[in-house]
Enzyme design. Structure first.
Site, PDB file in Angstrom:
ATOM      1  N   SER A  94       0.834  -1.202   0.000  1.00 55.86           N
ATOM      2  CA  SER A  94       0.000   0.000   0.000  1.00 55.86           C
ATOM      3  C   SER A  94       0.874   1.260   0.000  1.00 55.86           C
ATOM      4  O   SER A  94       1.621   1.476  -0.946  1.00 55.86           O
ATOM      5  CB  SER A  94      -0.973  -0.050   1.173  1.00 55.86           C
ATOM      6  OG  SER A  94      -2.026   0.860   0.983  1.00 55.86           O
ATOM      7  N   ASP A 192      -9.853  -6.974  -3.106  1.00 59.82           N
ATOM      8  CA  ASP A 192      -9.652  -5.572  -2.737  1.00 59.82           C
ATOM      9  C   ASP A 192     -10.505  -4.687  -3.648  1.00 59.82           C
ATOM     10  O   ASP A 192     -11.138  -5.171  -4.594  1.00 59.82           O
ATOM     11  CB  ASP A 192      -8.164  -5.222  -2.894  1.00 59.82           C
ATOM     12  CG  ASP A 192      -7.729  -4.051  -2.027  1.00 59.82           C
ATOM     13  OD1 ASP A 192      -8.591  -3.419  -1.393  1.00 59.82           O
ATOM     14  OD2 ASP A 192      -6.511  -3.781  -1.981  1.00 59.82           O
ATOM     15  N   HIS A 222      -6.817  -6.299   1.054  1.00 55.24           N
ATOM     16  CA  HIS A 222      -5.788  -5.266   0.947  1.00 55.24           C
ATOM     17  C   HIS A 222      -4.458  -5.681   1.589  1.00 55.24           C
ATOM     18  O   HIS A 222      -3.398  -5.533   0.980  1.00 55.24           O
ATOM     19  CB  HIS A 222      -6.309  -3.966   1.587  1.00 55.24           C
ATOM     20  CG  HIS A 222      -5.466  -2.780   1.274  1.00 55.24           C
ATOM     21  ND1 HIS A 222      -5.348  -2.275  -0.006  1.00 55.24           N
ATOM     22  CD2 HIS A 222      -4.688  -2.002   2.071  1.00 55.24           C
ATOM     23  CE1 HIS A 222      -4.541  -1.223   0.014  1.00 55.24           C
ATOM     24  NE2 HIS A 222      -4.123  -1.039   1.261  1.00 55.24           N
TER      25      HIS A 222
END
Length: 246
Positions: A94, A192, A222
């Site tokens: 991320s 996700d 995620h």
């Protein structure tokens, strides 16, 4: 009230090949521990820095900026260099994936692995992430609902300048993908948000290297490093690293 012990950076000493592990926004190095241990068992040395303010209260988190977090990444990279590692791969989840791309653009990096990287994120979305994190943290501390609501109202009045800077960091990094010439492996979870598959495709098309691969994991959300597909994710990352010219 319960005092939460903040997480710490970790260094897992393995072989002569080094990997910098970068965690996600509002999370911490715990995200990367299983992957780090797995890579260590397979002869890699791994270091995971903890971004400033992360693992602390949301109020403390918002006093830091992405420039501070990027400095933590640079310090982590320098830590590995000081330990004698000349070639370093970087793996990020991320926000950590955004930093991994930035590292690939600006530092001497042997390879890049990204997971769940956003192509763009509005500051308002990031603010909601902070609110979600704040509420969970306050509940963990054992605070009563009335106290939590009072503190959440105060939090809503805090400056989100750092989150605007975060939004700009993502945009700037994505605009410079053509500067990335290292081999790259781009991963995303198919459970996700659709944005992350779209982001993976844009990164794949935009980087300058021809040594690039992309993969979606059918059971992953995620946080891919602690999800259902963790064994496949770890094995695929190891295969990618093993196939590199170090």
């Amino acid at each position: 009230m319960l005092k939460i012990v903040p997480p710490k950076p970790f260094f897992y000493k393995g072989g002569e090949k080094a990997v910098l592990l970068l965690h996600s926004f509002t999370s911490n190095t715990i995200d990367m521990k299983k992957l780090g241990k797995y890579l260590q068992r397979n002869d890699y040395s791994c270091y995971a820095p903890l971004y400033s303010g992360h693992g602390l209260t949301a109020e403390e988190l918002l006093t830091y900026r992405p420039s501070d977090w990027w400095q933590d990444v640079l310090n982590g990279y320098q830590f590995l260099r000081d330990e004698g590692f000349e070639k370093i791969a970087v793996i990020g989840l991320s926000l950590g994936g955004v930093f991994a791309l930035k590292a690939g653009q600006e530092l001497e990096i042997n390879a890049v692995v990204t997971m769940s990287v956003p192509l763009h994120r509005e500051a308002s979305f990031l603010q909601n992430r902070v609110f979600h994190y704040a509420k969970g943290y306050k509940q963990l501390e054992g605070k009563k609902e009335e106290q939590i609501n009072l503190e959440m109202n105060r939090l809503q009045n805090m400056s989100i300048d750092s989150l605007v800077e975060f939004q700009q960091l993502i945009n700037k990094t994505m605009n410079k993908l053509a500067l990335l010439t290292s081999p790259i492996r781009i991963l995303y979870g198919e459970l996700d948000e659709p944005l992350y598959k779209e982001s993976a495709e844009v990164i794949f098309q935009s980087v300058a290297t021809n040594k690039k691969t992309m993969k979606g994991y059918p059971n992953s959300k995620h946080l891919m490093t602690i999800g259902t597909d963790i064994n496949d994710v770890n094995k695929d990352i190891l295969t990618f690293l093993d196939d590199l010219t170090w």
